[in-house]
Write an enzyme that holds these catalytic residues in place. Structure first.
Site, PDB file in Angstrom:
ATOM      1  N   THR A   2      85.552  54.197  56.643  1.00 39.34           N
ATOM      2  CA  THR A   2      85.053  54.745  56.043  1.00 39.34           C
ATOM      3  C   THR A   2      83.768  54.014  55.443  1.00 39.34           C
ATOM      4  OG1 THR A   2      86.711  55.758  55.595  1.00 39.34           O
ATOM      5  CG2 THR A   2      85.412  55.600  53.574  1.00 39.34           C
TER       6      THR A   2
ATOM      7  N   LYS B  15      85.408  62.564  54.219  1.00 32.14           N
ATOM      8  CA  LYS B  15      86.183  61.302  53.234  1.00 32.14           C
ATOM      9  C   LYS B  15      86.116  61.557  52.318  1.00 32.14           C
ATOM     10  CE  LYS B  15      88.939  58.393  53.779  1.00 32.14           C
ATOM     11  NZ  LYS B  15      89.281  57.443  54.418  1.00 32.14           N
TER      12      LYS B  15
ATOM     13  N   LYS C 171      85.791  50.847  46.889  1.00 34.63           N
ATOM     14  CA  LYS C 171      84.302  50.730  47.778  1.00 34.63           C
ATOM     15  C   LYS C 171      84.669  52.123  48.229  1.00 34.63           C
ATOM     16  CE  LYS C 171      85.608  51.082  51.853  1.00 34.63           C
ATOM     17  NZ  LYS C 171      85.483  51.198  53.452  1.00 34.63           N
TER      18      LYS C 171
END
Length: 290
Positions: free
Chosen positions: A97, A172, A240
Protein backbone atom coordinates in the site's frame (compact mmCIF):
# COMPACT_ATOMS: atom_id res chain seq x y z
CA UNK A 1 3.58 -23.03 -13.38
CA UNK A 2 5.95 -20.08 -13.65
CA UNK A 3 9.12 -18.65 -12.12
CA UNK A 4 8.22 -16.02 -9.53
CA UNK A 5 10.29 -13.74 -7.32
CA UNK A 6 8.69 -12.45 -4.13
CA UNK A 7 10.19 -9.41 -2.41
CA UNK A 8 9.25 -8.75 1.21
CA UNK A 9 8.46 -11.44 3.77
CA UNK A 10 6.56 -9.61 6.48
CA UNK A 11 3.33 -10.80 8.06
CA UNK A 12 1.65 -10.56 4.64
CA UNK A 13 4.43 -11.46 2.23
CA UNK A 14 5.65 -14.58 4.06
CA UNK A 15 2.38 -16.51 3.65
CA UNK A 16 1.65 -15.03 0.23
CA UNK A 17 4.95 -16.35 -1.10
CA UNK A 18 4.16 -19.64 0.59
CA UNK A 19 0.90 -19.97 -1.32
CA UNK A 20 2.78 -19.44 -4.59
CA UNK A 21 5.14 -22.28 -3.72
CA UNK A 22 2.25 -24.50 -2.61
CA UNK A 23 0.60 -23.99 -6.01
CA UNK A 24 3.73 -25.36 -7.68
CA UNK A 25 5.35 -22.12 -8.85
CA UNK A 26 9.14 -21.90 -8.74
CA UNK A 27 9.67 -19.22 -6.10
CA UNK A 28 12.73 -17.16 -5.20
CA UNK A 29 12.38 -14.83 -2.22
CA UNK A 30 14.18 -11.73 -1.01
CA UNK A 31 13.88 -9.95 2.31
CA UNK A 32 15.83 -7.03 3.70
CA UNK A 33 16.42 -9.09 6.87
CA UNK A 34 18.05 -12.32 5.61
CA UNK A 35 16.88 -14.32 8.64
CA UNK A 36 13.28 -14.16 7.42
CA UNK A 37 14.31 -15.34 3.97
CA UNK A 38 16.20 -18.27 5.53
CA UNK A 39 13.20 -19.13 7.68
CA UNK A 40 10.92 -19.03 4.61
CA UNK A 41 13.21 -21.43 2.72
CA UNK A 42 13.23 -23.77 5.71
CA UNK A 43 9.42 -23.78 5.63
CA UNK A 44 8.64 -23.81 1.90
CA UNK A 45 10.15 -25.15 -1.33
CA UNK A 46 12.15 -22.43 -3.05
CA UNK A 47 15.33 -20.45 -2.64
CA UNK A 48 16.47 -17.08 -1.28
CA UNK A 49 18.48 -14.41 -3.08
CA UNK A 50 20.71 -11.72 -1.53
CA UNK A 51 19.30 -8.79 -3.56
CA UNK A 52 16.07 -7.97 -5.41
CA UNK A 53 17.99 -8.03 -8.71
CA UNK A 54 19.28 -11.53 -8.04
CA UNK A 55 15.82 -12.71 -7.03
CA UNK A 56 14.33 -11.26 -10.23
CA UNK A 57 16.83 -12.86 -12.65
CA UNK A 58 15.02 -15.35 -14.85
CA UNK A 59 11.66 -14.70 -13.18
CA UNK A 60 8.58 -14.22 -15.34
CA UNK A 61 6.80 -12.39 -12.53
CA UNK A 62 8.12 -10.35 -9.62
CA UNK A 63 5.77 -9.66 -6.72
CA UNK A 64 6.50 -7.20 -3.91
CA UNK A 65 4.92 -6.56 -0.52
CA UNK A 66 7.10 -4.15 1.45
CA UNK A 67 6.48 -1.23 3.81
CA UNK A 68 6.07 2.16 2.15
CA UNK A 69 6.97 4.37 -0.83
CA UNK A 70 10.68 4.48 0.02
CA UNK A 71 10.87 0.72 0.58
CA UNK A 72 9.20 0.05 -2.75
CA UNK A 73 11.54 2.39 -4.63
CA UNK A 74 14.51 0.74 -2.92
CA UNK A 75 13.57 -2.78 -4.06
CA UNK A 76 12.76 -1.62 -7.60
CA UNK A 77 15.53 0.81 -8.53
CA UNK A 78 19.31 0.87 -8.63
CA UNK A 79 21.88 -1.74 -9.57
CA UNK A 80 20.53 -4.16 -6.96
CA UNK A 81 16.87 -3.35 -7.62
CA UNK A 82 14.42 -5.75 -9.19
CA UNK A 83 14.11 -3.80 -12.44
CA UNK A 84 17.84 -4.32 -13.05
CA UNK A 85 17.35 -8.09 -12.96
CA UNK A 86 14.12 -8.30 -14.94
CA UNK A 87 13.96 -9.10 -18.64
CA UNK A 88 11.74 -7.14 -21.06
CA UNK A 89 8.30 -8.70 -21.20
CA UNK A 90 8.21 -9.70 -17.54
CA UNK A 91 5.65 -8.26 -15.11
CA UNK A 92 6.20 -6.56 -11.74
CA UNK A 93 3.22 -6.73 -9.38
CA UNK A 94 3.22 -4.51 -6.31
CA UNK A 95 1.08 -5.55 -3.34
CA UNK A 96 2.36 -2.77 -1.07
CA UNK A 97 0.00 0.00 0.00
CA UNK A 98 1.77 3.11 -1.29
CA UNK A 99 0.89 6.43 -2.90
CA UNK A 100 -0.50 6.50 -6.41
CA UNK A 101 2.27 8.98 -7.23
CA UNK A 102 5.13 6.54 -6.58
CA UNK A 103 3.16 3.82 -8.36
CA UNK A 104 2.88 5.91 -11.53
CA UNK A 105 6.53 6.95 -11.30
CA UNK A 106 7.74 3.36 -11.04
CA UNK A 107 5.31 2.19 -13.71
CA UNK A 108 6.87 4.73 -16.07
CA UNK A 109 10.40 3.50 -15.31
CA UNK A 110 9.30 -0.10 -15.80
CA UNK A 111 7.54 0.69 -19.08
CA UNK A 112 10.68 2.38 -20.44
CA UNK A 113 12.51 -0.91 -19.80
CA UNK A 114 9.81 -3.02 -21.42
CA UNK A 115 8.59 -4.32 -18.06
CA UNK A 116 4.91 -4.57 -17.20
CA UNK A 117 3.75 -3.05 -13.90
CA UNK A 118 0.55 -3.78 -11.97
CA UNK A 119 -0.28 -2.01 -8.71
CA UNK A 120 -2.22 -4.55 -6.67
CA UNK A 121 -2.67 -3.60 -2.99
CA UNK A 122 -4.52 -6.15 -0.88
CA UNK A 123 -7.16 -6.23 1.85
CA UNK A 124 -7.88 -9.03 4.28
CA UNK A 125 -5.08 -8.66 6.80
CA UNK A 126 -2.75 -11.31 8.11
CA UNK A 127 -5.53 -13.90 8.35
CA UNK A 128 -6.47 -13.29 4.73
CA UNK A 129 -2.87 -13.73 3.63
CA UNK A 130 -2.41 -16.91 5.67
CA UNK A 131 -5.65 -18.42 4.36
CA UNK A 132 -5.13 -17.29 0.76
CA UNK A 133 -8.35 -15.27 0.60
CA UNK A 134 -7.17 -11.70 0.02
CA UNK A 135 -9.10 -9.08 -1.93
CA UNK A 136 -6.78 -7.60 -4.56
CA UNK A 137 -7.43 -4.20 -6.19
CA UNK A 138 -5.43 -3.63 -9.36
CA UNK A 139 -4.36 -0.85 -11.67
CA UNK A 140 -2.34 -1.04 -14.88
CA UNK A 141 -2.50 -2.12 -18.48
CA UNK A 142 -5.08 -4.80 -19.18
CA UNK A 143 -2.56 -7.05 -20.92
CA UNK A 144 -0.23 -6.99 -17.90
CA UNK A 145 -3.10 -7.64 -15.52
CA UNK A 146 -4.37 -10.56 -17.59
CA UNK A 147 -0.95 -12.20 -17.32
CA UNK A 148 -0.52 -11.52 -13.60
CA UNK A 149 -4.03 -12.46 -12.42
CA UNK A 150 -3.57 -16.27 -12.60
CA UNK A 151 -0.44 -15.94 -10.43
CA UNK A 152 -2.15 -13.60 -7.94
CA UNK A 153 -4.95 -16.19 -7.71
CA UNK A 154 -2.70 -18.30 -5.47
CA UNK A 155 -3.59 -16.06 -2.52
CA UNK A 156 -6.69 -14.15 -3.67
CA UNK A 157 -10.38 -14.65 -3.09
CA UNK A 158 -11.17 -11.87 -5.54
CA UNK A 159 -8.94 -9.90 -7.91
CA UNK A 160 -10.12 -7.11 -10.20
CA UNK A 161 -8.62 -4.58 -12.59
CA UNK A 162 -10.11 -1.20 -11.68
CA UNK A 163 -8.38 1.12 -14.13
CA UNK A 164 -4.98 2.37 -15.33
CA UNK A 165 -1.82 2.65 -13.26
CA UNK A 166 -2.60 3.94 -9.76
CA UNK A 167 -6.23 2.80 -9.76
CA UNK A 168 -5.43 -0.09 -7.42
CA UNK A 169 -3.85 2.26 -4.90
CA UNK A 170 -6.80 4.65 -5.14
CA UNK A 171 -9.16 1.73 -4.48
CA UNK A 172 -7.10 0.70 -1.44
CA UNK A 173 -7.45 4.24 -0.09
CA UNK A 174 -11.24 3.88 -0.32
CA UNK A 175 -10.92 0.57 1.52
CA UNK A 176 -8.95 2.15 4.38
CA UNK A 177 -11.27 5.16 4.58
CA UNK A 178 -14.25 2.83 5.01
CA UNK A 179 -12.47 0.65 7.57
CA UNK A 180 -11.45 3.64 9.70
CA UNK A 181 -15.03 4.84 10.05
CA UNK A 182 -16.39 1.35 10.67
CA UNK A 183 -13.90 0.53 13.43
CA UNK A 184 -14.51 3.82 15.22
CA UNK A 185 -18.29 3.31 15.06
CA UNK A 186 -17.95 -0.27 16.31
CA UNK A 187 -15.66 0.90 19.13
CA UNK A 188 -18.18 3.51 20.22
CA UNK A 189 -21.06 1.05 19.99
CA UNK A 190 -19.34 -1.69 22.01
CA UNK A 191 -18.13 0.76 24.63
CA UNK A 192 -21.66 2.16 24.93
CA UNK A 193 -23.08 -1.36 25.25
CA UNK A 194 -20.60 -2.27 27.99
CA UNK A 195 -21.39 0.86 30.01
CA UNK A 196 -25.10 0.15 29.54
CA UNK A 197 -24.67 -3.35 30.95
CA UNK A 198 -25.72 -5.20 27.79
CA UNK A 199 -24.66 -8.76 26.97
CA UNK A 200 -22.20 -8.17 24.13
CA UNK A 201 -22.56 -11.60 22.53
CA UNK A 202 -26.35 -11.49 22.57
CA UNK A 203 -26.31 -7.93 21.28
CA UNK A 204 -23.97 -8.67 18.38
CA UNK A 205 -25.91 -11.82 17.46
CA UNK A 206 -28.96 -9.63 16.90
CA UNK A 207 -27.60 -6.46 15.33
CA UNK A 208 -25.04 -8.22 13.12
CA UNK A 209 -27.96 -9.74 11.19
CA UNK A 210 -29.29 -6.28 10.31
CA UNK A 211 -28.02 -3.11 8.72
CA UNK A 212 -25.30 -2.63 11.37
CA UNK A 213 -23.54 -5.86 10.46
CA UNK A 214 -19.97 -5.75 9.07
CA UNK A 215 -16.82 -7.83 8.74
CA UNK A 216 -15.32 -5.84 11.59
CA UNK A 217 -18.27 -6.64 13.86
CA UNK A 218 -18.24 -10.34 13.03
CA UNK A 219 -14.48 -10.80 13.34
CA UNK A 220 -13.38 -8.27 15.96
CA UNK A 221 -16.15 -7.76 18.53
CA UNK A 222 -14.98 -10.57 20.84
CA UNK A 223 -11.35 -9.50 21.00
CA UNK A 224 -12.33 -5.84 21.31
CA UNK A 225 -14.56 -6.67 24.28
CA UNK A 226 -11.63 -8.55 25.85
CA UNK A 227 -9.05 -5.82 25.12
CA UNK A 228 -7.02 -8.19 22.95
CA UNK A 229 -5.24 -6.37 20.14
CA UNK A 230 -2.37 -8.69 19.28
CA UNK A 231 -3.52 -9.68 15.80
CA UNK A 232 -4.22 -8.17 12.42
CA UNK A 233 -3.11 -4.85 10.95
CA UNK A 234 -0.98 -2.60 13.20
CA UNK A 235 -1.92 0.97 14.16
CA UNK A 236 1.40 2.29 12.80
CA UNK A 237 0.58 0.90 9.36
CA UNK A 238 -2.98 2.21 9.46
CA UNK A 239 -1.71 5.72 10.22
CA UNK A 240 0.70 5.40 7.29
CA UNK A 241 -2.20 4.44 5.03
CA UNK A 242 -4.51 7.15 6.33
CA UNK A 243 -1.75 9.69 5.78
CA UNK A 244 -1.69 8.67 2.12
CA UNK A 245 -5.49 8.97 1.98
CA UNK A 246 -5.52 12.46 3.51
CA UNK A 247 -2.71 13.74 1.31
CA UNK A 248 -4.40 12.39 -1.82
CA UNK A 249 -7.75 13.86 -0.72
CA UNK A 250 -6.13 17.31 -0.59
CA UNK A 251 -4.74 16.79 -4.08
CA UNK A 252 -8.05 15.75 -5.66
CA UNK A 253 -10.31 18.03 -3.62
CA UNK A 254 -12.13 15.33 -1.65
CA UNK A 255 -13.37 15.95 1.89
CA UNK A 256 -12.47 13.33 4.53
CA UNK A 257 -13.56 14.83 7.87
CA UNK A 258 -14.27 11.52 9.62
CA UNK A 259 -11.06 9.95 8.33
CA UNK A 260 -9.03 12.91 9.58
CA UNK A 261 -10.64 12.60 13.00
CA UNK A 262 -10.07 8.84 13.25
CA UNK A 263 -6.46 9.34 12.21
CA UNK A 264 -6.02 11.54 15.29
CA UNK A 265 -7.73 8.90 17.43
CA UNK A 266 -5.13 6.41 16.20
CA UNK A 267 -2.48 8.95 17.21
CA UNK A 268 -3.96 8.78 20.72
CA UNK A 269 -3.62 4.99 20.65
CA UNK A 270 0.03 5.34 19.66
CA UNK A 271 0.53 7.66 22.65
CA UNK A 272 -0.88 4.87 24.83
CA UNK A 273 1.86 2.55 23.54
CA UNK A 274 -0.37 0.84 21.01
CA UNK A 275 1.78 1.30 17.91
CA UNK A 276 1.75 -2.41 17.14
CA UNK A 277 -1.77 -3.10 18.40
CA UNK A 278 -4.38 -4.14 15.88
CA UNK A 279 -6.52 -1.36 14.42
CA UNK A 280 -9.49 -2.51 16.50
CA UNK A 281 -7.65 -0.98 19.49
CA UNK A 282 -9.53 2.28 18.88
CA UNK A 283 -11.84 1.07 21.63
CA UNK A 284 -8.97 1.27 24.14
CA UNK A 285 -8.91 5.07 24.09
CA UNK A 286 -12.62 5.12 24.96
CA UNK A 287 -11.94 3.03 28.06
CA UNK A 288 -9.27 5.32 29.47
CA UNK A 289 -10.20 6.70 32.91
CA UNK A 290 -11.70 10.18 32.73
Amino acid sequence: MVKVAFLGLGVMGFPMAGHLAAKGHEVTVYNRSPDKARRWVETHPGRAAPTPAEAAKGAEFVMACVGNDDDLSAVCLGDDGAFAGMDPGTVFTDHTTVSAAVTRELEGVARDSGIGFVDAPVSGGQAGAENGVLSVMCGGAEADYDRAEPVIAAYARICRLLGPSGAGQMAKMVNQICIAGLVQALSEGLNFATRAGLDIEALVEVISQGAAGSWQMANRHKTMAEDKFDHGFAVDWMRKDLGICLKTADEIGASLPVTALVDQFYKDVQAMGGNRWDTSSLIARLRKPD
